[in-house]
Design an enzyme around this catalytic site. Structure first.
Site, mmCIF file in Angstrom:
data_model
loop_
_atom_site.group_PDB
_atom_site.id
_atom_site.type_symbol
_atom_site.label_atom_id
_atom_site.label_comp_id
_atom_site.label_asym_id
_atom_site.label_seq_id
_atom_site.Cartn_x
_atom_site.Cartn_y
_atom_site.Cartn_z
ATOM 1 N N TYR A 1 0.313 141.508 -54.841
ATOM 2 C CA TYR A 1 -0.666 142.015 -55.808
ATOM 3 C C TYR A 1 -0.014 143.041 -56.721
ATOM 4 O O TYR A 1 -0.169 142.978 -57.950
ATOM 5 C CB TYR A 1 -1.876 142.626 -55.108
ATOM 6 C CG TYR A 1 -2.840 143.268 -56.083
ATOM 7 C CD1 TYR A 1 -3.577 142.485 -56.967
ATOM 8 C CD2 TYR A 1 -2.978 144.652 -56.151
ATOM 9 C CE1 TYR A 1 -4.436 143.066 -57.894
ATOM 10 C CE2 TYR A 1 -3.844 145.242 -57.069
ATOM 11 C CZ TYR A 1 -4.567 144.446 -57.932
ATOM 12 O OH TYR A 1 -5.414 145.024 -58.851
ATOM 13 N N LYS B 1 0.642 142.958 -60.914
ATOM 14 C CA LYS B 1 0.208 143.987 -61.848
ATOM 15 C C LYS B 1 1.391 144.690 -62.509
ATOM 16 O O LYS B 1 1.272 145.169 -63.648
ATOM 17 C CB LYS B 1 -0.716 144.988 -61.143
ATOM 18 C CG LYS B 1 -2.083 144.388 -60.808
ATOM 19 C CD LYS B 1 -2.808 143.897 -62.063
ATOM 20 C CE LYS B 1 -4.194 143.389 -61.778
ATOM 21 N NZ LYS B 1 -4.930 142.987 -63.003
#
Length: 255
Positions: free
Chosen positions: A155, A159
């Site tokens: 994750y 990002k």
């Protein structure tokens, strides 16, 4: 309602919940809207609720489907193609595991939605801005794109990619009068944790236990502020955290 050419047109992905929905409602005060999302029933409900207030068009697609995205954007009438504002909001976290225990399907979903999905939408919309030499792009990143944390691995990587893509966009589009902003929120109470923890209510609630997280509207108000800046001002990068959060991992919680 006929399209009002005096209003800017904003396209918002992930418009049916959380930050996307809050942004849609706020921007309906002064923009014509193209709202995008996977959930047709929610898109239609949102479109109906705002249709008397502004010009609004809903496009139902999954950001992972590059062909459908291309067809939907190319299929817009010429007046709707004059998109002034792109809010790349669609994104999710899936799973919370040590790297060697991670689920491959979760990894694929995060890369496909958070990175490739953002790129697919951008690739279809930005050439329209380049042609007109005007536009504002707002990419919703995360504090996780600035700081890696345990079990954040993929994750965070997705990002970090959004952060890098935003910087690259700003360089590539500089000659075309297009502004690019990356917004990096900390803890925001939306569907985010429910999705990450696969509808485990206790785990989702624990993320915000003992502290006051941001609300979706807090981020929407930042988006609103950025859009309303004078043309010569570009807020390139902004992080927004709840007062009790100092970093990805440091959060002051009450007992």
């Amino acid at each position: 309602m006929g399209l009002n050419n005096n209003k800017k047109i904003a396209l918002i992905t992930g418009a049916t919940s959380g930050i996307g929905e809050a942004t849609t409602i706020l921007l309906s005060n002064y923009c014509s809207l193209i709202i995008c999302g996977r959930r047709k029933d929610k898109l239609e409900k949102l479109e109906k609720s705002l249709s008397k207030k502004t010009n609004i068009l809903s496009l139902c697609f999954d950001v992972r489907d590059k062909k459908v995205i291309k067809d939907k954007i190319q299929g817009l009438t010429n007046d709707w193609k004059c998109i002034d504002i792109l809010v790349n909001n669609a994104g999710n976290a899936h799973g919370f595991d040590l790297i060697h225990e991670g689920n491959l399907e979760d990894w694929d979903a995060m890369i496909d939605i958070n990175v490739k999905g953002l790129l697919y939408v951008t690739k279809s919309v930005v050439p329209l801005m380049v042609k007109r030499k005007s536009g504002i792009i707002i990419n919703i990143g995360s504090i996780a794109g600035k700081e890696v944390y345990t079990k954040g691995n993929v994750y965070c990587a997705s990002k970090f990619a959004v952060d890098a893509i935003s910087k690259g966009m700003r360089l590539d589009l500089n000659n075309f009068n297009i502004k690019v902003t990356s917004i990096n929120p900390g803890l925001v109470e939306t569907e985010f944790s429910m999705v990450r923890f696969k509808n485990n209510i206790d785990k989702a609630r624990n993320v915000y236990k003992g502290m006051q997280p941001l609300k979706a509207n807090d981020v929407a108000e930042i988006i609103d502020f950025i859009i309303k800046r004078p043309d010569n001002i570009c807020i390139s990068d902004i992080s927004i955290l709840p007062k009790s959060q100092a970093s990805s991992t440091v959060v002051k919680r009450s007992d």
